[in-house]
Every structure is written in structure tokens, then in C-alpha cells.
Scaffold this motif. Structure first.
Motif, mmCIF file in Angstrom:
data_model
loop_
_atom_site.group_PDB
_atom_site.id
_atom_site.type_symbol
_atom_site.label_atom_id
_atom_site.label_comp_id
_atom_site.label_asym_id
_atom_site.label_seq_id
_atom_site.Cartn_x
_atom_site.Cartn_y
_atom_site.Cartn_z
ATOM 1 N N ASN A 369 -19.473 -9.973 -5.390
ATOM 2 C CA ASN A 369 -19.495 -8.786 -6.256
ATOM 3 C C ASN A 369 -20.870 -8.124 -6.281
ATOM 4 O O ASN A 369 -21.046 -7.072 -6.894
ATOM 5 C CB ASN A 369 -19.059 -9.144 -7.675
ATOM 6 N N LYS A 370 -21.863 -8.705 -5.606
ATOM 7 C CA LYS A 370 -23.190 -8.102 -5.517
ATOM 8 C C LYS A 370 -23.407 -7.409 -4.177
ATOM 9 O O LYS A 370 -24.386 -6.670 -4.013
ATOM 10 C CB LYS A 370 -24.271 -9.191 -5.694
ATOM 11 N N ALA A 371 -22.538 -7.666 -3.246
ATOM 12 C CA ALA A 371 -22.720 -7.121 -1.891
ATOM 13 C C ALA A 371 -22.657 -5.598 -1.906
ATOM 14 O O ALA A 371 -21.844 -4.995 -2.612
ATOM 15 C CB ALA A 371 -21.663 -7.692 -0.952
ATOM 16 N N GLN A 372 -23.524 -4.971 -1.118
ATOM 17 C CA GLN A 372 -23.557 -3.526 -1.021
ATOM 18 C C GLN A 372 -22.651 -3.000 0.093
ATOM 19 O O GLN A 372 -22.199 -1.863 0.035
ATOM 20 C CB GLN A 372 -25.004 -3.065 -0.765
ATOM 21 N N ARG A 373 -22.438 -3.827 1.097
ATOM 22 C CA ARG A 373 -21.622 -3.414 2.234
ATOM 23 C C ARG A 373 -20.354 -4.271 2.288
ATOM 24 O O ARG A 373 -20.403 -5.485 2.074
ATOM 25 C CB ARG A 373 -22.389 -3.587 3.553
ATOM 26 N N PRO A 374 -19.209 -3.638 2.570
ATOM 27 C CA PRO A 374 -17.977 -4.413 2.688
ATOM 28 C C PRO A 374 -17.977 -5.232 3.976
ATOM 29 O O PRO A 374 -18.611 -4.860 4.970
ATOM 30 C CB PRO A 374 -16.885 -3.352 2.701
ATOM 31 N N LEU A 375 -17.282 -6.331 3.940
ATOM 32 C CA LEU A 375 -17.105 -7.133 5.146
ATOM 33 C C LEU A 375 -16.302 -6.342 6.172
ATOM 34 O O LEU A 375 -16.584 -6.384 7.367
ATOM 35 C CB LEU A 375 -16.402 -8.447 4.791
ATOM 36 N N PHE A 376 -15.315 -5.619 5.670
ATOM 37 C CA PHE A 376 -14.572 -4.681 6.535
ATOM 38 C C PHE A 376 -13.863 -3.660 5.647
ATOM 39 O O PHE A 376 -13.663 -3.873 4.440
ATOM 40 C CB PHE A 376 -13.571 -5.404 7.449
ATOM 41 N N THR A 377 -13.506 -2.558 6.271
ATOM 42 C CA THR A 377 -12.753 -1.484 5.613
ATOM 43 C C THR A 377 -11.508 -1.211 6.440
ATOM 44 O O THR A 377 -11.590 -1.022 7.656
ATOM 45 C CB THR A 377 -13.584 -0.192 5.489
ATOM 46 N N LEU A 378 -10.352 -1.149 5.774
ATOM 47 C CA LEU A 378 -9.078 -0.917 6.448
ATOM 48 C C LEU A 378 -8.403 0.336 5.893
ATOM 49 O O LEU A 378 -8.445 0.603 4.681
ATOM 50 C CB LEU A 378 -8.139 -2.115 6.253
ATOM 51 N N GLY A 379 -7.792 1.084 6.788
ATOM 52 C CA GLY A 379 -6.924 2.192 6.389
ATOM 53 C C GLY A 379 -5.480 1.726 6.500
ATOM 54 O O GLY A 379 -5.063 1.222 7.547
ATOM 55 N N ILE A 380 -4.728 1.890 5.425
ATOM 56 C CA ILE A 380 -3.378 1.340 5.371
ATOM 57 C C ILE A 380 -2.369 2.429 5.014
ATOM 58 O O ILE A 380 -2.588 3.209 4.072
ATOM 59 C CB ILE A 380 -3.299 0.200 4.322
ATOM 60 N N GLU A 381 -1.286 2.498 5.785
ATOM 61 C CA GLU A 381 -0.132 3.314 5.416
ATOM 62 C C GLU A 381 0.958 2.353 4.951
ATOM 63 O O GLU A 381 1.439 1.530 5.731
ATOM 64 C CB GLU A 381 0.365 4.134 6.604
ATOM 65 N N ALA A 382 1.324 2.456 3.678
ATOM 66 C CA ALA A 382 2.275 1.504 3.104
ATOM 67 C C ALA A 382 3.481 2.239 2.532
ATOM 68 O O ALA A 382 3.425 3.430 2.198
ATOM 69 C CB ALA A 382 1.607 0.681 2.007
ATOM 70 N N LYS A 383 4.565 1.536 2.424
ATOM 71 C CA LYS A 383 5.763 2.091 1.793
ATOM 72 C C LYS A 383 6.388 1.029 0.898
ATOM 73 O O LYS A 383 6.169 -0.170 1.080
ATOM 74 C CB LYS A 383 6.780 2.560 2.835
#
Length: 482
Positions: A369-383
Motif C-alpha cells: 500500500n506504499k508502492a508508487q508504481r503498480p506491479l502491472f496494469t491490465l485493461g479488461i473488457e468484462a460482461k
């Protein structure tokens, strides 16, 4: 709930099979003959129509009629008329109204039966002479275009239907009584229709105007949302198959009652199912439902500390990442943070088989919760499945069984990897976090007071390819099985 959803799907199929008209309007309220008759009957009572009938000046009307054709009067008729002490309606009732479609296009015929008893007192007969008068008033309801506004419904051509007036003695006391009845009838036959035209028709006109105004107040009543509200107004009125059809425009308001969205896109069509035997139906186009969902929860952000909220899923996610990159998995501690951002509100897609909601989500995983950068970022299309249901007098919506259609790696602070490897665990995380949050906001529902305002205790829902249809639950309409 499963049974309700199954029936809703079936209703959607049935509704689609009877769709008979397509309009470019956000919503439609169709009021069947049963509703129109009930409201008009009530308005006639409120306007004291029977009291007006009881006060009809029959005797003066007969005398006016006699003066028109005095040269034709026999001595006997003149004698009888001069010896009538009083003649008045002693009882009056209006039996059940009838509605039917006119042979003229866009015209509705309203038939108003009259059942009257008149008392006649004359020294020529020892007892009071009672006459039974039966007649039928007809009026035509038509849609009239207005250059200053939407087409409105008006009532016109109010008259006694030719040949409908019947006058008879209630009791045949003597030859002289029968003779009096015959002579009085000869004057009442032309006089009564004129009285109805001048005395009763204005009351019928006023009763219809108030009935129609009541329907318009009903559709114009604001529907509160949180925040803001939904407001309908009249685009046009029409007569369709012995029913009144109100084509409505729609707009969304914010908490200051400022318009934020006009929903009058003429390129969006609305297939309106046939009313069938249902007393009324209220049809909402798909884009109106989407606008309401957007008002209930606009795009936003959600942060979840998985280890504290969903420890089992946190462990599965860490194991999944470990299979991709063991070093990256080692960075995750008990404060790992999942941040979800919805780029758009869920978009509803209606079909004959039910409804789905699609949405675009950006998911960031922070190792702490202190990290400034995400480990990864994902774009998701969900239904997910979208289930409409009624909760009391509120229309509610629930999302179930979210699944990921497409997933894309947008950014990675570890090596590039195929995000499909995490698809299953991410779907369950979205189900437990995002969907539960959205359903919490949807659970309050949208007030649908129209059902009770029209005199019905409960309603049912059905779906078509582009709309949601609301009908009374106790009707036998083919589009309202649930």
C-alpha cells in the motif's frame, strides 16, 4: 430469484413475438380501454354527471319543442302539456362505458349509456306516471396536432346516438296513462337529445380533459434517483387499437435539477409490443436504462487490500503471479493493493434471451500500500448477467456472474507476460469486489409509482430486443407472464 430470471427471459421471448410497431421515442405508456374507462367513469362521478342528468329541465324542453311545431299539435297533446304539473328525472345512472376504435384513423369512440327514470305528475291521472328513458351518448377522441407543442388528445362530436333513445312506461296503469306516455314521448324524443348536447356533453368534455390531464401528470411526475432524477414529458399522443398511446421524451436531472442528459436520439428505435389484454404497459428504451445506471453510479475507483478482505483470493493471485515471475511474487506483502477504475459505467445490452452488462475496467496491482508504481496494469473488457426485478414498488437491477471477454497488459513493472494466465482468478476478484459494490448501489432501485397510481397492486417485467416492458402482474397479457 432464479425462477424470476427464467420467467423474465421467457417473457422477453413472448414480448418479441408480438412487437408490432417501432417508434423513435425513449419511452411509451400505453393505456388500454380498461384503464381509460375506469378513470373516465371516476371523473364523470367527480363532475356530478348523474346530478346534471337529474336536473335536466324536461318540462321546459318539451314546451320549447311544442312551440316549434305548435301548428301540428292536436288538441289532446295541447291539453296534456298544459296539465303537466311537473316532469323531472327521479333517478339517473350511467352504466358501464364502452370504448371502440372508430372507422376513422386515429379516433376512439366513447359510448356512454344513460339509464333514467322520469316522474310525471298530472291531474289527468291519479298516480304519478313513471317513464323509463334509455339512451346512449357517443363522443369521439382524436389526436390533434398543435404547432406550439406535441399532438394532444381531444374529445369532440358529443351527441345522442341516433335511434338509441327508448322511452317506455314503467307501469301500465290505464288507457289514459298509455295515451299520456305516447304524447309525452313524441316531444321528449327530439327534446332530450338537445338537452344532452347542451347540458351533459360539456360535463363529459370536462371529465375527459381531466382524465387526460391526470394521465399526463402521471408520466410527468419526477422519478427520484440518487443523486438527481429522471423526468418524462409528452412527445405526442396517439390512438392505437382502442388504447391511448403516450410517446414520451426523457431527460436526466442532477441534484440541482439541471438537465444533464436528453434521451431523445431519433436514430434509436423502440419496438413496442402489442398491449394484448394488459390494462396498460410502460416501455423503457435501452438507452434510458443505461442512462439511469450511469446516474446511479458514474465511473469511479475502488481500492481493495486483498489480504484483509479476500485472503483466499489474495493467496491464489500470489500463486498465479509466482508461476509467471517468482521474483515479482516475492514483492507482494500483506498490504498488497488492487485498484480498479471503471472507464465507463456498465452498458446494458437487451435481447430476447435476457440482458447483459458490459464494462471497461483498468486494474492496477500494487505490491504494497506504499508502492508508487503498480506491479502491472491490465485493461479488461468484462460482461455479466443483468437481472431486472421488482422489489415492492421499485425497479431494481442486479449483476451476476462476471466474466472477462478480453484482457490486455497495458503496463508491467515485471517481465512481459500473458495476462490470460490470470484470467480466472481476476474474474473472481472482480465478482467479489467490483460487482458487489455496484450491486450495492443498484439495490435501492428506481421508484415505479405508476403501477399503484393506475390502481394496481403489483407489476411484472419482460424484455424485448431493445426495451424493458412493465405491465400489471394480474393481467393476462402475452408479454407479462412473470
Amino acid at each position: 430469484m432464479a425462477a424470476l430470471w427464467t420467467c423474465t427471459l421467457l417473457c422477453g421471448v413472448l414480448a418479441a413475438t408480438v412487437a408490432q410497431a417501432t417508434f423513435s421515442t425513449p419511452a411509451v405508456l400505453i393505456l388500454g380501454p380498461e384503464v381509460i374507462k375506469e378513470r373516465l367513469t371516476q371523473e364523470l362521478q367527480d363532475h356530478n354527471a348523474t346530478a346534471v342528468l337529474q336536473q335536466l329541465p324536461l318540462l321546459s324542453a318539451m314546451r320549447e319543442e311544442s312551440s316549434r311545431r305548435s301548428f301540428l299539435l292536436s288538441g289532446l297533446l295541447d291539453t296534456i302539456l298544459r296539465h303537466v304539473v311537473w316532469l323531472k328525472i327521479t333517478s339517473a345512472s350511467i352504466p358501464q362505458l364502452q370504448l371502440q376504435l372508430s372507422a376513422q384513423d386515429q379516433e376512439l369512440v366513447v359510448k356512454i349509456p344513460l339509464d333514467l327514470v322520469a316522474g310525471l305528475n298530472t291531474p289527468l291521472v291519479k298516480s304519478m306516471v313513471e317513464l323509463h328513458l334509455q339512451s346512449e351518448v357517443q363522443a369521439h377522441v382524436t389526436a390533434t396536432a398543435s404547432p406550439a407543442g406535441p399532438a394532444l388528445l381531444v374529445l369532440s362530436d358529443c351527441f345522442n346516438r341516433q335511434g338509441s333513445l327508448r322511452i317506455s312506461l314503467l307501469r301500465k296503469l290505464s288507457f289514459s296513462t298509455n295515451l299520456i306516455e305516447k304524447q309525452v314521448t313524441s316531444l321528449l324524443m327530439p327534446a332530450l337529445p338537445r338537452l344532452v348536447k347542451t347540458q351533459l356533453c360539456p360535463v363529459i368534455q370536462a371529465a375527459f380533459e381531466d382524465t387526460y390531464a391526470g394521465f399526463l401528470r402521471l408520466v410527468r411526475a419526477p422519478i427520484p434517483l440518487s443523486p438527481g432524477g429522471l423526468l418524462f414529458d409528452l412527445l405526442s399522443s396517439a390512438i392505437e387499437d382502442s388504447a391511448i398511446q403516450l410517446n414520451l421524451q426523457a431527460k436526466l436531472l442532477d441534484s440541482q435539477r439541471e438537465v444533464t442528459n436528453w434521451l431523445n436520439d431519433t436514430s434509436a428505435s423502440l419496438a413496442v409490443p402489442a398491449l394484448g389484454s394488459a390494462p396498460f404497459s410502460f416501455v423503457l428504451r435501452q438507452d434510458v436504462l443505461n442512462a439511469v445506471v450511469a446516474a446511479l453510479f458514474p465511473p469511479g475507483k475502488l481500492a481493495v487490500q486483498l489480504d484483509y478482505v479476500l485472503p483466499d483470493l489474495a493467496g491464489e493471485l500470489k500463486s498465479g503471479i509466482k508461476g509467471i515471475n517468482e521474483q515479482a511474487a516475492g514483492k507482494l506483502d500483506r498490504t498488497q493493493l488492487v485498484k480498479l477504475q471503471t472507464r465507463k459505467t456498465p452498458q446494458l445490452l437487451l435481447s430476447q434471451g435476457g440482458a447483459q452488462a458490459t464494462q471497461l475496467i483498468v486494474l492496477d496491482l500494487f505490491p504494497t500500500n506504499k508502492a508508487q508504481r503498480p506491479l502491472f496494469t491490465l485493461g479488461i473488457e468484462a460482461k455479466s448477467e443483468a437481472q431486472f426485478y421488482l422489489q415492492g414498488d421499485r425497479l431494481a437491477l442486479n449483476f451476476n456472474n462476471i466474466s472477462i471477454d478480453r484482457i490486455k497488459l497495458m503496463n508491467s513493472d515485471m517481465k512481459l507476460f500473458n495476462p490470460e494466465l490470470l484470467k480466472d482468478i481476476l474474474s473472481r476478484i472482480l465478482e467479489s469486489t467490483l460487482l458487489s459494490t455496484e450491486n450495492g448501489k443498484l439495490r435501492t432501485g428506481i421508484p415505479m409509482l405508476m403501477v399503484k397510481a393506475l390502481g394496481y397492486e403489483s407489476a411484472t417485467l419482460s424484455l424485448t430486443t431493445d426495451a424493458l416492458v412493465l405491465t400489471p402482474a394480474d393481467s393476462n397479457s402475452p408479454v407479462s407472464c412473470c
